[in-house]
Structure formats: C-alpha cells, structure tokens
Design a protein around this motif. Structure first.
Motif, PDB file in Angstrom:
ATOM      1  N   SER A 431     -71.355  70.825  27.908  1.00  0.00           N
ATOM      2  CA  SER A 431     -70.473  69.780  27.023  1.00  0.00           C
ATOM      3  C   SER A 431     -71.720  68.482  26.501  1.00  0.00           C
ATOM      4  O   SER A 431     -71.223  67.731  26.003  1.00  0.00           O
ATOM      5  CB  SER A 431     -69.407  69.361  27.831  1.00  0.00           C
ATOM      6  OG  SER A 431     -69.938  68.538  28.818  1.00  0.00           O
ATOM      7  N   MET A 432     -72.833  68.526  27.120  1.00  0.00           N
ATOM      8  CA  MET A 432     -73.895  67.676  26.520  1.00  0.00           C
ATOM      9  C   MET A 432     -73.860  67.521  25.335  1.00  0.00           C
ATOM     10  O   MET A 432     -74.076  68.610  24.458  1.00  0.00           O
ATOM     11  CB  MET A 432     -75.203  68.048  27.404  1.00  0.00           C
ATOM     12  CG  MET A 432     -76.164  66.689  27.493  1.00  0.00           C
ATOM     13  SD  MET A 432     -77.730  67.202  28.083  1.00  0.00           S
ATOM     14  CE  MET A 432     -77.102  67.660  29.800  1.00  0.00           C
ATOM     15  N   ALA A 433     -73.940  66.247  24.440  1.00  0.00           N
ATOM     16  CA  ALA A 433     -74.257  66.207  23.202  1.00  0.00           C
ATOM     17  C   ALA A 433     -75.585  65.971  22.958  1.00  0.00           C
ATOM     18  O   ALA A 433     -76.744  65.755  23.672  1.00  0.00           O
ATOM     19  CB  ALA A 433     -73.735  64.835  22.804  1.00  0.00           C
ATOM     20  N   GLY A 434     -76.109  66.329  21.554  1.00  0.00           N
ATOM     21  CA  GLY A 434     -77.598  65.996  21.228  1.00  0.00           C
ATOM     22  C   GLY A 434     -77.520  65.659  19.854  1.00  0.00           C
ATOM     23  O   GLY A 434     -76.566  65.599  18.865  1.00  0.00           O
ATOM     24  N   LYS A 435     -78.788  65.388  19.143  1.00  0.00           N
ATOM     25  CA  LYS A 435     -79.128  65.277  17.943  1.00  0.00           C
ATOM     26  C   LYS A 435     -80.147  66.036  17.371  1.00  0.00           C
ATOM     27  O   LYS A 435     -80.984  66.096  17.932  1.00  0.00           O
ATOM     28  CB  LYS A 435     -79.338  63.645  17.602  1.00  0.00           C
ATOM     29  CG  LYS A 435     -79.556  63.403  16.029  1.00  0.00           C
ATOM     30  CD  LYS A 435     -79.589  61.706  16.108  1.00  0.00           C
ATOM     31  CE  LYS A 435     -79.865  61.302  14.456  1.00  0.00           C
ATOM     32  NZ  LYS A 435     -80.057  60.038  14.265  1.00  0.00           N
ATOM     33  N   LEU A 436     -79.931  66.718  16.000  1.00  0.00           N
ATOM     34  CA  LEU A 436     -80.885  67.581  15.652  1.00  0.00           C
ATOM     35  C   LEU A 436     -81.822  66.767  14.374  1.00  0.00           C
ATOM     36  O   LEU A 436     -81.166  66.119  13.693  1.00  0.00           O
ATOM     37  CB  LEU A 436     -80.204  68.663  15.035  1.00  0.00           C
ATOM     38  CG  LEU A 436     -80.947  69.743  14.594  1.00  0.00           C
ATOM     39  CD1 LEU A 436     -81.417  70.521  15.947  1.00  0.00           C
ATOM     40  CD2 LEU A 436     -80.400  70.971  13.867  1.00  0.00           C
ATOM     41  N   ILE A 437     -83.019  66.704  14.591  1.00  0.00           N
ATOM     42  CA  ILE A 437     -83.926  66.040  13.670  1.00  0.00           C
ATOM     43  C   ILE A 437     -84.890  67.041  13.072  1.00  0.00           C
ATOM     44  O   ILE A 437     -85.224  68.093  13.904  1.00  0.00           O
ATOM     45  CB  ILE A 437     -84.658  64.694  14.233  1.00  0.00           C
ATOM     46  CG1 ILE A 437     -85.625  65.293  15.485  1.00  0.00           C
ATOM     47  CG2 ILE A 437     -83.770  63.766  14.808  1.00  0.00           C
ATOM     48  CD1 ILE A 437     -86.392  63.884  15.851  1.00  0.00           C
TER      49      ILE A 437
END
Length: 478
Positions: A431-437
């Motif tokens: 369930s860990m969130a992240g950000k795509l760059i």
C-alpha cells in the motif's frame, strides 16, 4: 467564537495531473515477475487462450490478475487500480478482455491446468535453485523430508454457482482440498502446490480426493525429487494430514510411493486397562514445544504394542499424547484421568518420540497458508462456471506463492518479514505510495524515505535486480 479541535488534520482535497502512484510497493512484485521472465514462460503454455494477434498476451493478463489479488482485489474488474498507473504496471487489459480470457479457460480447463502445472514446476525449479543453501529440495533428506500438508476447507457462497452445494456445517458453497509445502522455520511461510476444487458436500476423508490432490502436488515438484529415470524419490517427502487422511487406502498409496506420512488418528474409546496405563507415566516421555523446550504435564508415548493396527502399511506406528484438559474444555469419551488424549500415525524412520510429536503438531501452520489463500481470492470464486473458479483458485495460489518465493529468495533467512502473512505485506509494503518522474531519459519511482518499510522495499528491489542479472548471465544457482 469557540473553535473545536479536530481529531485529524483536514487539508483541502484537490485533483492533480501529477504521476502519483498508489500501491507503489507492488513494484517489487512486478519486478520479481520481470526477473523470472514470467511473460515468455506463460506464452509457451497459455497462448491458445488469446487470439494470435491479441495485444494483451496471456502472461501479462495472468500477471495483472496475480498482482491485483496480492494487493487485495476480489474481482477481475479490480485490475482497474493497476490500469490507472501505466508508468509502473504498463498497459492493463480491460475487464471485457479478462472475461474473454477466463471464458476460453472455461472451455479448455484441462489445457489450463496442464499449462499451470508445467509453468509452476519450471518457476519452482528456477527459484528454489536460486535460494542456494535454503533450497527446500536440496535440504530434503530421509531424516528431514520436505513436508506436504493436505487439508480440506470450506468456502461459503451466497449465490448459486456451478458445483456449489450444501456443506456439513449447514452452509452452502465449496470444499476444496489444498496441498501446501512447509519447508521449515526461517525459510518463509511455505507455499501452495495444488488446489482441488470440490463441491461443498464432498467429505474431508475421501481417499480418492487425497490421492488426486497429492498427484497434482507431485506434478509441480522440481526435478530434484525424481531420479534419472523419472521415478519419484518418495523418502525425501512426508505427507502430514489431520485424521481425515488416516484412511488405509490413502496411507497404503503413500507407502507404495515410498512417501513418509504423519497423520492424526481418531482413537477408539479408551478401555479400562488403557486408562491405568495412561496414568502410569514411567513409560512416557515429556513432550516439547516448537522451540524444543519441555512442556509441563504433557506426555507422549509409542502405543503401537497396546493398540493394534490392522491393514495399515508395514512399519506404521501409533503415538499417543496426553495433556491436561484446558480450562473450560469439556471431557469426551476419548479423554481419561483429566487428560486430553490424542494420537497420530507415522511410518517415519525417525524414532525420537517428542520430536515426532513436535513435527506433527506443526501441522497448524498449514491453516495460516489456507487463510492467506482465502484472502488472496480463494474465498471469493467470482464466476458461475466451476472450471473458471478452479482456474481462479490457481491464480490465487500463484499470488501467495509469489510472496513465499520472495521470502525464500529475496530476503535473508533472519529477516523479520520472512514470517509475514499476506495481509501484513499489504498493509506494510504494497500500500506504499510513490511518485513517478522522468529525467535524463530515465523514469524513476520515488518512495518516501520516511515510510516504515522503505528500506525493505529498497533491499528487495536491489536483490531482485541482482537475481535478474544473474539469470541473464546463465547462473541459475546462488
């Protein structure tokens, strides 16, 4: 003017076009599937279930369903969670495409089962070899065999489905028989080898179903359990069951295969002469717990000479265990002198009685694996077709096996996550969130450094990349 103190902060919620990723922790599972070359492996076995020119190939469809079930999805339509994050999970098939895929499986169930078994055997051989000294096949010996647990369970349904019938508990649904592998503490939680979906009115003590479920499980074991002529090396295996597996037909079948067994046994009514013998502890040995420490007032004894066994395989012995009734427990006809009396049968060549008893009582671990299976989709069985639900149960098994394989291959033996069950993996990691760059022609997934399991995710990602590189170089063993 009075202003109340809020329980939680209440920031304003707004929509954004940024590449925010929910369930970014699933990237470790997708990376693991990539390392195994899962898509190519499935193409050789399931290509008949999709059109030749189809964009979505069977390996990707099965991988998406597996990830969805691991993340907590319950229906095929729940793959939409993956579809919203193409930067991490790629193009995901629509619900209609998945439905057509499952419909073709329904029409060719034997082909899917055969493909799944051969794929599972290939993956298991490859991954166990990569486990090095923790390889369950290499560690299995006549003295310390690989344990296969067989147990039946009930799945309650609240709608009409093909094959669903009334159960002995007054419910309605299915009674699958499940075979799992328990390869010992410190090596993960174990994995599922076979699921035989059955109608709810099927008995748990069916020798025919035990034999069929075992045959399916043996078909997916690595080559290390077979000699150069393809014959099973049965002495490296031990089948452990509850009393439902104590039928003479099934135990004689195991004996014919050379497989060891340890199965609970329903005792006949204790006779008067045996009550006195039970209370006389000079013939008994103190039982031990799973850590090898003696238990207070708990005793075990070899009762083969007292309780005659007829028509069982040669060398079958019966061991009896006596322990004080727990507070509030009701005594039965099988209890004597305030002791709960239980027994198990075994043909093991090992004769240390407390250790045999400890090994048999560890059978309770298979209940945890069944519980995880139900959380991974086995508890739902969303289709009306019996064949489609059988295929769904195998996909659920693949979802839980991915976790077991990760624990075995990607984690050190002493790591605390090696004993996590599926629900804990979901809450702590998946369930860990992240950000795509994107920068410098490279795409990166950013994970919050302060997340509790960020280090675990980093460790598993690095180990997975090393494993993928090693396999590409042709190094299959650790």
């Amino acid at each position: 003017m009075n202003q109340s103190t809020l329980t939680y902060p209440a920031p304003r919620t707004e929509l954004t076009g940024q590449q925010l990723i929910s369930h970014a922790g699933l990237s470790v599972l997708s990376g693991f599937l990539n390392a195994m070359d899962f898509r190519a492996l499935c193409e050789n076995r399931f290509s008949q279930f999709v059109p030749t020119t189809a964009t979505h190939r069977p390996g990707k469809i099965l991988a998406d369903l597996t990830l969805m079930l691991a993340a907590g999805g319950e229906q095929a339509c729940d793959v939409d969670l993956l579809r919203t994050n193409p930067g991490v999970f790629g193009p995901v098939a629509s619900e209609a495409t998945v439905s057509r895929f499952m419909n073709r499986i329904k029409d060719m169930p034997e082909a899917f089962t055969h493909g799944y078994q051969t794929m599972s055997r290939s993956l298991r051989t490859k991954l166990w070899a990569a486990a090095g000294p923790r390889n369950p096949a290499k560690r299995a010996t006549k003295r310390n065999p690989l344990i296969l647990d067989i147990d039946a369970t009930l799945i309650q349904k609240h709608s009409d489905k093909q094959g669903a019938t009334g159960t002995y508990k007054g419910g309605y649904g299915f009674a699958p028989m499940i075979v799992t592998a328990d390869y010992g503490t410190g090596n993960g939680t174990g994995e599922t080898l076979a699921i035989l979906l059955r109608s709810g009115n099927k008995g748990a003590n069916s020798a025919k179903d035990h034999i069929e479920a075992l045959s399916q499980a043996l078909a997916v074991l690595p080559d290390d359990f077979y000699d150069k002529d393809g014959a099973l090396v049965g002495e490296k295996l031990l089948v452990r069951t509850d009393s439902a597996g104590a039928s003479r037909e099934f135990l004689n079948h195991l004996d014919a295969l050379g497989i060891q067994f340890s199965t609970s046994y329903s005792l006949p009514v204790i006779k008067e002469r045996q009550i006195g013998w039970i209370s006389e502890k000079k013939y008994w040995e103190p039982a031990i717990d799973q850590q090898g420490k003696p238990l207070r007032d708990v005793w075990v004894v070899d009762a083969t000479k007292i309780m005659n066994l007829k028509d069982y395989p040669p060398g079958t012995r019966i061991y009896v265990r006596a322990e004080p009734l727990h507070s509030g427990a009701k005594a039965s006809l099988f209890d004597a002198e305030g002791n709960r009396i239980t027994a198990f049968l075994t043909n093991s060549p090992y004769y240390v009685i407390p250790e045999l008893d400890r090994r048999h009582r560890a059978r309770g671990r298979c209940e945890n694996r069944i519980k995880s299976l139900k959380h991974a989709g086995l508890g739902k069985l969303p289709y009306w077709s019996f064949a489609a639900n059988q295929a769904w149960s195998l996909i659920a098994a693949l979802a839980t096996n991915l976790l077991a394989w990760m624990q075995l291959v990607l984690l050190p033996a002493s790591h605390e996550a090696g004993v996590w069950d599926l629900k804990r993996w979901r809450y702590r990691l998946f369930s860990m969130a992240g950000k795509l760059i994107s920068s410098g022609r490279r795409t990166r997934l950013l994970i919050p450094a302060h997340a509790p399991e960020s280090r675990l995710l980093g460790l598993m990602s690095r180990t997975c990349n090393q494993l993928r590189h090693r396999w590409r170089q042709g190094h299959l063993t650790a």
